[in-house]
Write an enzyme that holds these catalytic residues in place. Structure first.
Site, PDB file in Angstrom:
ATOM      1  NE  ARG A  49      -3.040   0.374   3.250  1.00  0.00           N
ATOM      2  CZ  ARG A  49      -2.411   0.543   4.423  1.00  0.00           C
ATOM      3  NH1 ARG A  49      -1.679   1.626   4.648  1.00  0.00           N
ATOM      4  NH2 ARG A  49      -2.499  -0.370   5.369  1.00  0.00           N
ATOM      5  CE1 TYR A 101     -16.643  10.936 -16.331  1.00  0.00           C
ATOM      6  CE2 TYR A 101     -16.266  11.028 -13.972  1.00  0.00           C
ATOM      7  CZ  TYR A 101     -16.571  10.312 -15.113  1.00  0.00           C
ATOM      8  OH  TYR A 101     -16.802   8.973 -15.017  1.00  0.00           O
ATOM      9  CG  ASP A 173     -10.121  15.849 -15.216  1.00  0.00           C
ATOM     10  OD1 ASP A 173      -9.385  15.245 -16.021  1.00  0.00           O
ATOM     11  OD2 ASP A 173     -11.191  15.377 -14.781  1.00  0.00           O
ATOM     12  CE  LYS A 198     -12.655   7.556 -18.589  1.00  0.00           C
ATOM     13  NZ  LYS A 198     -13.063   8.796 -17.946  1.00  0.00           N
TER      14      LYS A 198
HETATM   15  C1  LIG Z   1     -13.491   9.229 -16.633  1.00  0.00           C
HETATM   16  C2  LIG Z   1     -13.166  10.592 -16.149  1.00  0.00           C
HETATM   17  C3  LIG Z   1     -12.978  10.851 -14.780  1.00  0.00           C
HETATM   18  C4  LIG Z   1     -13.152   9.781 -13.715  1.00  0.00           C
HETATM   19  O1  LIG Z   1     -12.192   8.785 -13.823  1.00  0.00           O
HETATM   20  P1  LIG Z   1     -12.447   7.238 -13.417  1.00  0.00           P
HETATM   21  O2  LIG Z   1     -11.171   6.598 -13.802  1.00  0.00           O
HETATM   22  O3  LIG Z   1     -13.622   6.774 -14.212  1.00  0.00           O
HETATM   23  O4  LIG Z   1     -12.704   7.210 -11.962  1.00  0.00           O
HETATM   24  C5  LIG Z   1     -12.641  12.145 -14.401  1.00  0.00           C
HETATM   25  N1  LIG Z   1     -12.513  13.126 -15.309  1.00  0.00           N
HETATM   26  C6  LIG Z   1     -12.701  12.922 -16.630  1.00  0.00           C
HETATM   27  C7  LIG Z   1     -12.551  14.058 -17.582  1.00  0.00           C
HETATM   28  C8  LIG Z   1     -13.037  11.659 -17.098  1.00  0.00           C
HETATM   29  O5  LIG Z   1     -13.244  11.466 -18.402  1.00  0.00           O
END
Ligand SMILES: *Cc1c(COP(=O)(O)O)cnc(C)c1O
Length: 389
Positions: A49, A101, A173, A198
């Site tokens: 961890r 998001y 983000d 992604k």
């Molecule tokens: C998918 C996504 C998230 C969240 O991420 P997870 O891996 O699904 O928890 C946050 N911000 C954006 C822009 C995303 O496309």
């Protein structure tokens, strides 16, 4: 010597393994490490961890790509977002891009609100709005650029200047662009957040999240809570993400090249009302995209003439574009935000924001662009055959 992103993706954090010379970082699938003596862990590894060599390699590589000193990995993008909240206390306020998001919106409104952290959703594309809403209570500005699904851009440099003047941190983000196309720390942001699910992973085979920062102080808080709270990714997911990073630069180029060709094609199509893609001269912030980003990405939104019926036929008629949520993988995906990713937003609010019922979002993959255009061509023909042309 300072290496370029393509080189860092292959080598940063990834020296050949010491014992065998293996050129790929092994999956250290272990929870604990035998110690050499009492209180003498080898190379600082005590418990997975807290630290794991596969995770460490992935963290170092992503940090290098973002031009950061530190990378801190998590089990999902939302876990990475959650970890940032340990910078806050009850009574603090946060400014959040209003087109964030959906999971981020849900997190601030349904989770953080219970702990006395108030989020104000503002249009961060409008600098006057940002300035007006920054107060002495604002501890953090949470920016997503470009947004989803409307691909609105925020001038990250300008927002960072405004926030800094008020002593607020800025976290960006960067999921939609990846460090191949946008490096927010170079634009003045304090920390970058990614859903590694992604583009970083890039093959739709893992869920993960990661943070990057140049601040030793922020890193210390993030690391402490990574271990203390424990939303860490397993070694195999870290290995998959690291494998994804190796091809990030070439994949992003391929995504963007295909997306540009498809955006041009759609913009000229008589059944299409509007195409939103930062690489089109018609995008209202095309000039900002050119100065802030190194590519325009693989996401396109467009509105089909007609409405939900036409959109439904279209997304059910494509063969290569798979009908699915998520984005950023090598395969092309198609979806209708109004009924899928953004269905939780009331229709009135959706329309106000500009998310029409017939709006369609594409995550353009790295297949052959002519094949992808051919797929859209036959599906568009089916979708509008009853109503138009
Ligand atoms: C998918 C996504 C998230 C969240 O991420 P997870 O891996 O699904 O928890 C946050 N911000 C954006 C822009 C995303 O496309």
């Amino acid at each position: 010597m300072k290496y370029h992103l393509e080189t860092l993706a292959i080598h940063a954090g990834q020296d050949p393994e010491a014992m065998t010379g293996a050129v790929t970082v092994p999956i250290f699938q272990t929870s604990t490490y035998a110690q050499e003596g009492l209180g003498q862990p080898r190379l600082g590894y005590e418990y997975s961890r807290t630290n794991n060599p596969t995770r460490q390699a992935y963290e170092q590589c992503l940090a290098a790509l973002e031009g950061a000193r530190h990378g801190i990995a998590f089990a999902s993008g939302m876990a990475a977002t959650n970890n940032c909240m340990y910078l806050l206390q009850s009574g603090d306020e946060v400014l959040v891009s209003d087109d964030v998001y959906g999971g981020t919106f849900r997190f601030f409104t349904k989770v953080m609100s219970k702990f006395g952290v108030k989020a104000h959703f503002v249009n961060t594309s409008d600098l006057a709005e940002v300035e007006k809403n920054l107060t002495s209570k604002t501890k953090l500005v949470w920016v997503e650029s470009p947004t989803n699904p409307l691909l609105k851009l925020t001038d990250v440099r300008a927002v960072c200047k405004l926030a800094k003047a008020k002593g607020a941190l800025v976290i960006v983000d960067n999921t939609f662009m990846s460090p191949a196309f946008q490096r927010p720390l170079e634009l003045g942001a304090d920390m970058v957040m990614h859903s590694a699910t992604k583009y970083l992973g890039g093959h739709s085979d893992l869920v993960g999240g990661i943070l990057a920062t140049n601040s030793d102080e922020l890193n210390e808080v993030m690391r402490f809570h990574q271990n203390a709270v424990g939303a860490i990714p397993g070694p195999f997911d870290c290995w998959l993400a690291l494998r994804g990073l190796k091809t990030l630069a070439v994949r992003m180029q391929a995504h963007a090249k295909n997306a540009q060709a498809i955006a041009d094609y759609l913009e000229a199509h008589p059944a299409v009302r509007q195409v939103i893609y930062p690489g089109l001269a018609s995008h209202p912030q095309h000039a900002l995209a050119r100065t802030q980003m190194h590519g325009f990405g693989g996401m396109i939104s467009f509105e089909i003439k007609g409405g939900i019926e036409e959109a439904k036929t279209l997304v059910e008629s494509t063969k290569l574009f798979l009908l699915a949520e998520s984005l950023g993988g090598v395969e092309s995906l198609i979806e209708v935000p109004a009924t899928m990713t953004h269905a939780s937003i009331p229709r009135e609010r959706r329309l106000e924001m500009g998310i029409a019922d017939g709006l369609i979002r594409l995550s353009v993959g790295i297949e052959n662009s002519q094949d992808l255009i051919g797929d859209l061509e036959q599906a568009l023909k089916k979708a509008v055959s009853k109503t138009l042309v």
